[in-house]
Design an enzyme around this catalytic site. Sequence first.
Site, PDB file in Angstrom:
ATOM      1  N   ASP A 136       0.838  -1.213   0.000  1.00 34.34           N
ATOM      2  CA  ASP A 136       0.000   0.000   0.000  1.00 34.34           C
ATOM      3  C   ASP A 136       0.868   1.256   0.000  1.00 34.34           C
ATOM      4  O   ASP A 136       0.622   2.203   0.744  1.00 34.34           O
ATOM      5  CB  ASP A 136      -0.932  -0.013   1.224  1.00 34.34           C
ATOM      6  CG  ASP A 136      -2.021   1.051   1.116  1.00 34.34           C
ATOM      7  OD1 ASP A 136      -2.592   1.442   2.150  1.00 34.34           O
ATOM      8  OD2 ASP A 136      -2.255   1.528  -0.020  1.00 34.34           O
ATOM      9  N   LYS A 138       1.995   4.642  -0.977  1.00 30.15           N
ATOM     10  CA  LYS A 138       1.396   5.810  -1.649  1.00 30.15           C
ATOM     11  C   LYS A 138       1.852   7.062  -0.899  1.00 30.15           C
ATOM     12  O   LYS A 138       2.344   6.965   0.229  1.00 30.15           O
ATOM     13  CB  LYS A 138      -0.134   5.705  -1.654  1.00 30.15           C
ATOM     14  CG  LYS A 138      -0.753   5.503  -0.289  1.00 30.15           C
ATOM     15  CD  LYS A 138      -2.234   5.136  -0.404  1.00 30.15           C
ATOM     16  CE  LYS A 138      -2.825   4.889   0.972  1.00 30.15           C
ATOM     17  NZ  LYS A 138      -4.205   4.384   0.908  1.00 30.15           N
ATOM     18  N   ASN A 141       1.433   7.587   2.730  1.00 32.30           N
ATOM     19  CA  ASN A 141       2.148   6.708   3.668  1.00 32.30           C
ATOM     20  C   ASN A 141       3.647   6.945   3.673  1.00 32.30           C
ATOM     21  O   ASN A 141       4.400   6.107   4.171  1.00 32.30           O
ATOM     22  CB  ASN A 141       1.862   5.241   3.308  1.00 32.30           C
ATOM     23  CG  ASN A 141       0.418   4.883   3.579  1.00 32.30           C
ATOM     24  OD1 ASN A 141      -0.243   5.549   4.371  1.00 32.30           O
ATOM     25  ND2 ASN A 141      -0.092   3.866   2.904  1.00 32.30           N
ATOM     26  N   ASP A 157       2.156   2.821   7.725  1.00 27.05           N
ATOM     27  CA  ASP A 157       0.869   2.175   7.421  1.00 27.05           C
ATOM     28  C   ASP A 157       1.049   0.794   6.799  1.00 27.05           C
ATOM     29  O   ASP A 157       1.044   0.644   5.583  1.00 27.05           O
ATOM     30  CB  ASP A 157       0.013   3.052   6.494  1.00 27.05           C
ATOM     31  CG  ASP A 157      -1.394   2.487   6.405  1.00 27.05           C
ATOM     32  OD1 ASP A 157      -2.299   3.222   6.006  1.00 27.05           O
ATOM     33  OD2 ASP A 157      -1.575   1.298   6.735  1.00 27.05           O
ATOM     34  N   THR A 176      -0.717 -33.533  -1.565  1.00 26.17           N
ATOM     35  CA  THR A 176      -0.519 -34.121  -2.893  1.00 26.17           C
ATOM     36  C   THR A 176      -0.488 -32.967  -3.908  1.00 26.17           C
ATOM     37  O   THR A 176      -1.343 -32.099  -3.872  1.00 26.17           O
ATOM     38  CB  THR A 176      -1.696 -35.061  -3.278  1.00 26.17           C
ATOM     39  OG1 THR A 176      -2.572 -34.301  -4.141  1.00 26.17           O
ATOM     40  CG2 THR A 176      -2.475 -35.502  -2.058  1.00 26.17           C
TER      41      THR A 176
HETATM   42  N1  LIG Z   1      -3.676   2.846   9.042  1.00 23.89           N
HETATM   43  C1  LIG Z   1      -3.008   1.855   9.624  1.00 23.89           C
HETATM   44  N2  LIG Z   1      -3.541   0.677   9.837  1.00 23.89           N
HETATM   45  N3  LIG Z   1      -1.721   2.092  10.042  1.00 23.89           N
HETATM   46  N4  LIG Z   1      -1.241   3.345   9.919  1.00 23.89           N
HETATM   47  C2  LIG Z   1      -0.181   3.719  10.594  1.00 23.89           C
HETATM   48  C3  LIG Z   1       0.599   2.777  11.455  1.00 23.89           C
HETATM   49  C4  LIG Z   1       1.091   3.485  12.681  1.00 23.89           C
HETATM   50  C5  LIG Z   1       1.931   4.676  12.282  1.00 23.89           C
HETATM   51  C6  LIG Z   1       1.209   5.578  11.351  1.00 23.89           C
HETATM   52  C7  LIG Z   1       1.557   6.937  11.301  1.00 23.89           C
HETATM   53  C8  LIG Z   1       0.894   7.776  10.406  1.00 23.89           C
HETATM   54  N5  LIG Z   1       1.141   9.119  10.327  1.00 23.89           N
HETATM   55  C9  LIG Z   1       1.956   9.847  11.130  1.00 23.89           C
HETATM   56  O1  LIG Z   1       2.650   9.383  12.019  1.00 23.89           O
HETATM   57  C10 LIG Z   1       1.959  11.282  10.881  1.00 23.89           C
HETATM   58  C11 LIG Z   1       1.176  11.969   9.955  1.00 23.89           C
HETATM   59  C12 LIG Z   1       1.523  13.307  10.113  1.00 23.89           C
HETATM   60  C13 LIG Z   1       1.065  14.480   9.475  1.00 23.89           C
HETATM   61  C14 LIG Z   1       1.601  15.711   9.877  1.00 23.89           C
HETATM   62  C15 LIG Z   1       2.580  15.783  10.878  1.00 23.89           C
HETATM   63  C16 LIG Z   1       3.010  14.617  11.502  1.00 23.89           C
HETATM   64  N6  LIG Z   1       3.975  14.657  12.525  1.00 23.89           N
HETATM   65  O2  LIG Z   1       4.457  15.814  12.854  1.00 23.89           O
HETATM   66  O3  LIG Z   1       4.359  13.610  13.120  1.00 23.89           O
HETATM   67  C17 LIG Z   1       2.488  13.382  11.114  1.00 23.89           C
HETATM   68  N7  LIG Z   1       2.745  12.115  11.563  1.00 23.89           N
HETATM   69  C18 LIG Z   1      -0.071   7.284   9.555  1.00 23.89           C
HETATM   70  C19 LIG Z   1      -0.414   5.948   9.615  1.00 23.89           C
HETATM   71  C20 LIG Z   1       0.214   5.100  10.520  1.00 23.89           C
END
Ligand SMILES: N=C(N)N/N=C1\CCCc2cc(NC(=O)c3cc4cccc([N+](=O)[O-])c4[nH]3)ccc21
Length: 320
Positions: A136, A138, A141, A157, A176
């Site tokens: 995934d 993109k 992420n 993500d 088998t």
């Molecule tokens: N969906 C799912 N099952 N797993 N997803 C995940 C797994 C766990 C970690 C994770 C982290 C993020 N995103 C951030 O951390 C993040 C976005 C962001 C935007 C602005 C500023 C800051 N920042 O100043 O930090 C930011 N940190 C998005 C998705 C996931």
Amino acid sequence: QSSLPKELREKYVLTRGIGTGVCGEVKLAFERSTCRKLAVKIINKKNFKSEGTATRNAKTEIEILQRVDHPCLIKTEDFYQTDDSYYIVLELMEGGELFQKVKSQQQLKESVAKLYFYQMLKAVQYLHSNGIIHRDLKPENILLSSQEDVCLIKVTDFNQSRILEEASLMRTLCGTPSYLAPEVFTHASTTGYGLAVDAWSLGVLLFVCLGGYPPFHESFGHQSITDQIIRGEFTMVPSKWKHVSDQAKDVVRKLLVVDPSKRMTIEEALQHPWLQDRDMMDTAHRLMYPSGDAAATAAVQVERLATRKRGRDEGDEEEE
Ligand SMILES: N=C(N)N/N=C1\CCCc2cc(NC(=O)c3cc4cccc([N+](=O)[O-])c4[nH]3)ccc21
């Protein structure tokens, strides 16, 4: 604050939202004991598909998040859950999502796109060498560590990720074989083509970074986006691509190949001439291994020697 897990509240102060993902939100947090700034990603459990896959998916994702250890993969500091949500404490990525940066800047400078792409390749190379397909990749992420162009990126993500179940393949081969399809034996179903999906996605990511628009989109022409993808039909609009080098375009074209067996692999991409750029690599390694510890420096030396050797092998005139 009341719905937060008690242990979380005791250790951290959660403040404002800093990014909204489709499956929950990200809050700025302060660790009480150190006053360190952190991010807390809150993921609603109902975002995972039906109950069955939810727990398996979530377990796999949390397992992966806690198991992976690479400078370009998001690192979890702490983890809590309630009946309806997961709370994942993470390092702060103040540059936010690559998606926002490309949207606001239109297209990235080629040198910046190359620095980010190299880091994404290293992150995915690490995942693949640990038998994990991301599935995934993109711009939403890909997180940036700072607002500066020259910064560390981190892939996040792992909700769609799959751990290559070699064990289940072994079990299959004990039965088998008479009804088994050929690709089960040719590893197409596990290690082979599976990994190639990430190479395709990296091709789309690089296209978006260099061109400032996606290669496949509902609004393009008469074909559905699915048909555009299945046919691998994309257009490099001259006004957007005329300043992009032929080598960069070559990487995109070799990744956006429909037949997975003919698609350039992550390893091949890392050997592509466009990425044999010592300045970029030195910058990337300085960002990835800031402590400059011995092991990392050694790793950099090995990589540089390999690059230099490759250059000589290919009659590379340029001397240092
Ligand atoms: N969906 C799912 N099952 N797993 N997803 C995940 C797994 C766990 C970690 C994770 C982290 C993020 N995103 C951030 O951390 C993040 C976005 C962001 C935007 C602005 C500023 C800051 N920042 O100043 O930090 C930011 N940190 C998005 C998705 C996931």
